[in-house]
Design an enzyme around this catalytic site. Structure first.
Site, PDB file in Angstrom:
ATOM      1  N   GLY A 277      -0.339   2.788  -1.536  1.00 10.16           N
ATOM      2  CA  GLY A 277      -1.781   2.972  -1.696  1.00 10.16           C
ATOM      3  C   GLY A 277      -2.161   4.427  -1.911  1.00 10.16           C
TER       4      GLY A 277
ATOM      5  N   MET B  86      -1.216   8.834  -0.295  1.00 11.11           N
ATOM      6  CA  MET B  86      -0.338   9.687   0.498  1.00 11.11           C
ATOM      7  C   MET B  86      -1.084  10.907   1.018  1.00 11.11           C
ATOM      8  SD  MET B  86       2.608  10.132   1.768  1.00 11.11           S
ATOM      9  CE  MET B  86       2.853  11.535   2.847  1.00 11.11           C
ATOM     10  N   GLU B  87      -0.866  11.188   2.304  1.00  9.95           N
ATOM     11  CA  GLU B  87      -1.664  12.175   3.039  1.00  9.95           C
ATOM     12  C   GLU B  87      -1.170  13.617   2.932  1.00  9.95           C
ATOM     13  OE1 GLU B  87       0.339   9.771   4.483  1.00  9.95           O
ATOM     14  OE2 GLU B  87       1.302  10.545   6.297  1.00  9.95           O
ATOM     15  N   ASN B  88      -0.471  14.004   1.868  1.00  4.62           N
ATOM     16  CA  ASN B  88       0.015  15.383   1.701  1.00  4.62           C
ATOM     17  C   ASN B  88      -1.056  16.392   2.140  1.00  4.62           C
ATOM     18  OD1 ASN B  88       2.128  14.106   0.070  1.00  4.62           O
ATOM     19  ND2 ASN B  88       0.482  13.922  -1.435  1.00  4.62           N
TER      20      ASN B  88
ATOM     21  N   GLU C  22      -6.091   8.229   4.906  1.00  6.01           N
ATOM     22  CA  GLU C  22      -5.343   9.439   4.521  1.00  6.01           C
ATOM     23  C   GLU C  22      -5.980  10.675   5.131  1.00  6.01           C
ATOM     24  OE1 GLU C  22      -2.580   8.601   3.399  1.00  6.01           O
ATOM     25  OE2 GLU C  22      -3.152   6.578   2.744  1.00  6.01           O
TER      26      GLU C  22
ATOM     27  N   HIS D  33      -5.034  11.103   8.749  1.00 11.64           N
ATOM     28  CA  HIS D  33      -3.663  11.587   8.931  1.00 11.64           C
ATOM     29  C   HIS D  33      -3.614  13.108   9.116  1.00 11.64           C
ATOM     30  CE1 HIS D  33      -0.820   8.345   8.708  1.00 11.64           C
ATOM     31  NE2 HIS D  33      -1.091   7.977   7.468  1.00 11.64           N
TER      32      HIS D  33
END
Ligand code: TRP
Ligand code: ZN
Length: 872
Positions: free
Chosen positions: A262, A264-266, A299, A302
């Site tokens: 879905g 990504m919390e970079n 996200e 996070h």
């Protein structure tokens, strides 16, 4: 056959790394057929580590061009997944130059190309496909990243943190980014592409201004507002509800078409699947709007639960995922209807997670071993993990839970920690002993809670006898009792009764003591309620207070009473589900008529205009085939499907005038809004339409009319689904063609078009699916397309996937075989329906044969693990 079989790794074997990387400097040169990555790593031997230990770095599919230790040559050895430098000093600068081929990277992990754009996906172990590194979450480093690329093709260059420098050199340009927060490599991100953006700002609770940007292709600029509003709402909510403030001056979201999951919390550079960020009323349904809101929040959350405090190792994945799903569910509950959100989440948990827990891939919330970590981004880690956090809140109460959360963030800010550290903080803040509670992290399987009642008319005493057990799961034969919080009430003819528990003093502070939480900790346990004026009906597991299978021998009249009178919305819904299950059982056993009691109870629900229309819609929806399959040891899909269809038609016939009346009354005149109120109206209206369209021409005509006059995708798509799923194909095809030509330039809408066809529960759909695989709009390289067509057919069309001739299984086998070398993560996920082969009364041998033929092939670790565990 494979030569070397992949091996499992074990949580018990955890060892910290021998080296630390205090600073990481990366230089990316992006070209059209390769990229060069220069890495300068400031390394030091960890205190206490073996003074002679070699440096062993992770790396996959890399071409090493140069390696220096403190500027000089060093002896090293390249393995298939490692780089070993045999002798290094205690502190040194490691410099490497590697060549990679993002253009050829079809796995969508590491650095790859999505359409014309470069992007990255590093969780869980993708960073090692970019450069040699200690690619594990407990090695945290600060990053400075230089990106250089052609100016015309890639005007936007992004990485984590703040831009600190940029410049132009001929037809190329470059940009330097610095992230001041030490982070694990899985949170690294890079984007280079021709992107447009929308911008906004957010002022944090301490008055800092944060620049917010959402980057998309130019054609999608009109679909970003909802994500931006959701982001700002999330930022405010996290300050207010969890006391968490954002920590950088910039927060970017980038939308990409080709993405395995879905989003990504970079750190400060979230990368999203377009399906989880784009939302426009004309092209996305209400469900998509709500998904965007939830994923943006997930996200963002996070940033604290995952980034500021991260995982020590991947066995601790639920530490960040379970907690963050809990947090995003609370956020969505506050933004929309809490009860409806809970019902949706429970329906999903009971279908998907309970099935996982009962199958060959069952694992604890904190697994003990795995072969491939990508296979462990599961409903157990995410959704059951969230349930475990939710139980902590029920057991501790809101104040102590918040204190525990505050203490966790304070104690562990900047660290890589374990699930146990989380529970320790909850324990310390509340003063409660959570020793037994920790079993929720260690033991797999869904606990069974049986309840029986004893009523003593003369004394007005009502006793509930509870018993709990948990079935064996792979590697865990025996289970110890869990702590099971059971929230309950007692319902009389006129509603909730006052609770007095024997042996407990009445709590004078609680004014409305019609609900209580009983903590079941023993294998068998009883509780007695006293001074009751009448024989009550127990309302059990209110709000689904724990992830268990609870059974109580209700009479049908009692379920009907709960449907009407229970104060707890979840239990009202659950009573409707239980009644429907019982009546479908009648039909499967040969009953010719549907129990009048159910028809009347559902009729009352539909007529209840005091109830939230979204709640009415939920109560009108029969349990799904997947859930019904899960209820049985050996399920007959076709008999379940037939009974369910028969009940749906009987309800439609019985309720027709009422359905039509509510359908007409719920027509909305106002311009579209993704508000809870409007969504509720559309949801019930389209539920009515779905029933009406089961009644032949008149209902189909109504759906066609709605299709033609629809002014938003929710209404258009609902109408299209009614026609495609319930009318003959010659009726449906013209609508499908019109829909395609109207929306062929909108990739996400074309995906919905694929999905509605793949889920048509009628004969001939398999040929349709095969035909669509050759359609120019289908693309085996794009996970969303695979999920929309093949994933939907295999997991959302059980009647056809389980066709008696085994053709559905064969199709899945072919596709997994083809996809495995291209994108193992997606191939492995697609296999899920086949892992359940033992749970079906028919087709077992055919499903098993497909798995066995896959087992003969050279497989990725991902697919190998699923296939071998399924056959074990
Ligand atoms: N951490 C991501 C989340 O918020 C999960 C994720 C995104 C992921 N992309 C992935 C996991 C690719 C494995 C592989 O849930
Ligand atoms: Zn997550």
């Amino acid at each position: 056959m494979k030569d070397a079989q992949p091996k499992a790794i074990y949580r018990s074997e955890y060892q910290p790394a021998d080296f630390e990387i205090s600073e990481t400097r990366l230089d990316f040169q992006l070209f059209e057929d390769h990229a060069l990555v220069k890495a300068e790593l400031q390394m030091a031997r960890r205190e206490g580590a073996d003074a002679k230990a070699p440096l062993i770095l992770h790396g996959q599919e890399l071409k090493l061009l140069e390696l220096k230790v403190d500027g000089g040559d060093a002896e090293h050895e390249i393995g298939s997944e490692t780089l070993t430098v045999s002798s290094v000093p205690d502190r040194f600068l490691l410099t490497t130059l590697t060549r990679i081929r993002p253009q050829d990277n079809t796995s969508l992990e590491g650095l790859y190309k999505s359409q014309t754009m470069f992007c990255t996906q590093c969780e869980a172990e993708g960073f090692r496909k970019i450069t040699y590194f200690l690619d594990r979450p407990d090695v945290m480093s600060t990053y400075t990243v230089r990106i250089e690329a052609e100016r015309q093709r890639y005007p936007v260059l992004l990485s984590n943190g703040n831009q600190v420098d940029s410049g132009v050199e001929g037809d190329r340009h470059w940009s330097v980014w610095h992230d001041p927060f030490a982070k694990p490599s899985y949170l690294f991100a890079l984007v280079a592409g021709d992107l447009e953006h929308i911008a906004d700002t957010f002022t944090t609770c301490s008055g800092r201004s944060v620049d917010l940007r959402i980057y998309v292709e130019e054609k999608d600029l009109d679909k970003c507002d909802h994500a931006m509003a959701s982001l700002k709402a999330s930022m405010r909510w996290d300050e207010e509800v969890f006391g968490r403030e954002y920590d950088l001056d910039i927060f970017n979201i980038v939308a990409v078409d080709d993405f395995n999951m879905g989003a990504m919390e970079n750190k400060s550079l979230n990368i999203f699947n377009t399906s989880c960020v784009l939302a426009n009323p004309l092209t996305q349904t209400d469900a998509a709007f709500q998904r965007v809101e939830a994923v943006v929040a997930h996200e963002y959350f996070h940033n604290w639960s995952g980034n500021r405090v991260t995982c020590r190792d991947w066995f601790q994945l639920s530490l960040k995922e379970g907690f963050t799903v809990y947090r995003d569910a609370e956020f969505s509950s506050d933004m929309n209807s809490r009860t409806v959100k809970r019902i949706e989440d429970v329906a999903f948990l009971r279908t998907a997670q309970f099935a996982e827990d009962a199958g060959p891939m069952a694992h604890p919330v904190r697994p003990d071993s795995f072969i491939e970590i990508s296979n462990f981004y599961t409903v157990t880690i995410y959704e059951k993990g969230a349930e475990v956090v939710r139980m902590l809140r029920i057991l501790l109460g809101p104040q102590d839970f918040r204190a525990g959360s505050d203490l966790y963030f304070e104690r562990h800010d900047g660290q890589a920690v374990t699930c146990d550290d989380f529970v320790n903080a909850m324990e310390a803040a509340s003063g409660r002993d959570l020793t037994q509670f920790r079993r929720w992290y260690a033991q797999a399987g869904t606990p069974r809670v049986g309840v029986e009642a004893e009523w003593e008319e003369d004394s007005g005493r009502f006793t509930l006898h509870f018993s709990q057990s948990c079935p064996a799961t792979p590697g865990q034969e025996q289970k110890e009792p869990f702590v099971v919080p059971v929230e309950l009430g007692l319902v009389g003819e006129a509603g909730g009764l006052r609770l007095q528990i024997e042996g407990h003093a009445d709590d004078p502070d609680v004014e409305d003591n019609t609900t209580a939480v009983i903590e079941i900790t023993e294998a068998e346990q009883s509780v007695t309620f006293t001074n009751l004026p009448e024989k009550p009906v127990p309302s059990l597991l209110r709000g689904f207070s724990s992830p268990v299978k609870l059974t109580f021998p209700y009479q049908r009249e009692e379920l009907a009473l709960l449907m009407r009178r229970d104060a707890d919305g979840f239990c009202r819904w659950d009573a409707a589900q239980q009644l429907a299950v019982a009546v479908m059982q009648d039909l499967r056993e040969g009953a010719e008529e549907v129990d009048q009691l159910l028809l009347e109870a559902y009729s009352d629900v539909l007529a209840d205009t005091s109830l939230d229309p979204a709640m009415v819609a939920e109560m009108m929806r029969l349990p799904g085939v997947g859930y019904l399959v899960e209820l049985e040891e050996q399920a007959d899909v076709h008999s379940i499907f037939k009974a369910r269809e028969a009940l749906r038609i009987a309800l439609a016939q019985h309720l027709q005038p009422a359905l039509l009346a509510r359908y007409r009354a719920l027509d909305i005149d106002e311009p579209y809004q993704a508000s809870a109120e409007q969504i509720a109206h559309r949801s019930l209206r389209n539920t009515c339409l779905a029933y009406l369209s089961l009644l032949g021409e008149e209902g189909i005509q109504l759906a066609v009319e709605q299709y033609e006059s629809a002014r938003n995708m929710t209404d258009q798509m609902s109408a299209l689904t009614c026609v495609v799923h319930n009318a003959a194909m010659d009726r449906a095809q013209p609508l499908l063609d019109a829909f395609h030509s109207q929306w062929q330039h909108e990739a996400l809408v074309v995906n919905q078009w694929l999905q509605v066809q793949a889920t048509r529960p009628r004969d001939g759909v398999l040929e349709q699916v095969r035909g669509l695989m050759d359609h120019p709009d289908f693309d085996m390289g794009n996970p969303n397309k695979i999920r929309s067509l093949i994933g939907a057919f295999c997991s959302a069309n059980p009647e056809q996937f389980h066709a008696a001739d085994g053709s559905g299984y064969a199709l899945l086998g072919e596709i997994v075989a083809e996809l495995d070398s291209r994108n193992p993560q997606i191939a492995s996920r697609l296999l899920t329906p086949l892992t359940r082969w033992r749970r079906y009364s028919h087709g077992q041998e055919q499903m098993k044969a497909v798995l066995e033929s896959l087992a003969q092939r050279e497989l990725s670790r991902d697919v190998f693990e699923v296939v071998s565990k399924s056959l074990a």
